[in-house]
Design a protein around this motif. Structure first.
Motif, PDB file in Angstrom:
ATOM      1  N   UNK A 107      -4.063  -4.459   7.119  1.00  0.00           N
ATOM      2  CA  UNK A 107      -2.597  -3.556   7.119  1.00  0.00           C
ATOM      3  C   UNK A 107      -1.766  -4.539   6.268  1.00  0.00           C
ATOM      4  N   UNK A 108      -1.792  -5.880   6.060  1.00  0.00           N
ATOM      5  CA  UNK A 108      -0.806  -6.561   5.466  1.00  0.00           C
ATOM      6  C   UNK A 108      -1.114  -6.293   3.927  1.00  0.00           C
ATOM      7  N   UNK A 109      -2.506  -6.400   3.586  1.00  0.00           N
ATOM      8  CA  UNK A 109      -2.584  -6.023   2.132  1.00  0.00           C
ATOM      9  C   UNK A 109      -2.379  -4.530   1.807  1.00  0.00           C
ATOM     10  N   UNK A 110      -2.431  -3.379   2.816  1.00  0.00           N
ATOM     11  CA  UNK A 110      -2.062  -1.993   2.428  1.00  0.00           C
ATOM     12  C   UNK A 110      -0.398  -2.098   2.091  1.00  0.00           C
ATOM     13  N   UNK A 111       0.316  -2.937   2.833  1.00  0.00           N
ATOM     14  CA  UNK A 111       1.654  -2.952   2.825  1.00  0.00           C
ATOM     15  C   UNK A 111       2.212  -3.750   1.505  1.00  0.00           C
ATOM     16  N   UNK A 112       1.199  -4.580   0.797  1.00  0.00           N
ATOM     17  CA  UNK A 112       1.508  -5.248  -0.181  1.00  0.00           C
ATOM     18  C   UNK A 112       1.951  -6.652   0.023  1.00  0.00           C
TER      19      UNK A 112
END
Length: 199
Positions: free
Chosen positions: A81-86
């Motif tokens: 989720x951290x990656x998806x949020x950039x």
């Protein structure tokens, strides 16, 4: 993986996709807490139990482009989720257990931990491991965007005398683990306990 770790991972895996929506307006609280750490450009900081990485942009702003920001979490779904949020662009994400961090001894200037302490299976050992990674005089921030009473109301529970975040419980726990508490704030809009790494 221990049963404790499996339970924590299961708890957060189920909540990861909606985690950010639980506290949508807490960036000012994060900014205030990080400002209290006294970070300078070029510092090295770890967000322990970083979850979806909500603190990473604030920590990056505090240490600048020349600083180092690490985010460690036990749950792959939270890292995803951290990656998806950039937010992975603001710091290096580590899939790691707070009890065994892949970080050298005494290299960090600070550790930021939002909501972490309630999920530590062995708080003494886990806080001692955080202390291992921080130089003497470095800082630990135990933070939550809601105070203990507000969080308990939100979760429909009452605070017990055994609550680790109660000042009378937290101060000796930190002292046993290599930290000296320097300030303690527990109001509805924020929980923040700051400690300094003892030599």
């Amino acid at each position: 993986m221990s049963d404790d770790h499996a339970r924590v991972r299961e708890f957060f895996t189920a909540r990861a996709p909606v985690w950010d929506s639980k506290y949508p307006d807490d960036t000012p609280a994060y900014r205030d807490a990080v400002a209290r750490l006294g970070l300078r450009h070029g510092d090295r900081v770890l967000d322990a139990g970083c979850g979806t990485g909500r603190a990473l942009p604030v920590l990056r702003d505090a240490v600048g482009a020349e600083g180092i920001v690490l985010g460690a979490d036990l749950t792959p779904a939270m890292i995803d989720e951290a990656v998806k949020a950039g937010r992975h662009t603001k710091g290096q994400l580590l899939l790691a257990d707070a009890a065994r961090l892949p970080v050298r001894t005494a290299v960090l200037d600070a550790v930021f931990a939002a909501g972490l302490i309630a999920h530590l299976p062995r708080p003494d050992d886990n806080l001692r491991e955080l202390a291992r990674t921080v130089r003497p005089g470095g800082v630990l921030a135990l933070f939550h965007p809601l105070g203990r009473a507000a969080l308990a109301r939100r979760q429909g529970r009452t605070i017990t005398p055994e609550d680790l975040r109660a000042e009378e419980n937290l101060q000796p726990l930190l002292a046993r683990s290599g930290w000296r508490m320097t300030s303690y704030v527990d109001v509805d809009t924020q929980f923040l306990a700051l400690s300094v790494r003892m030599s």
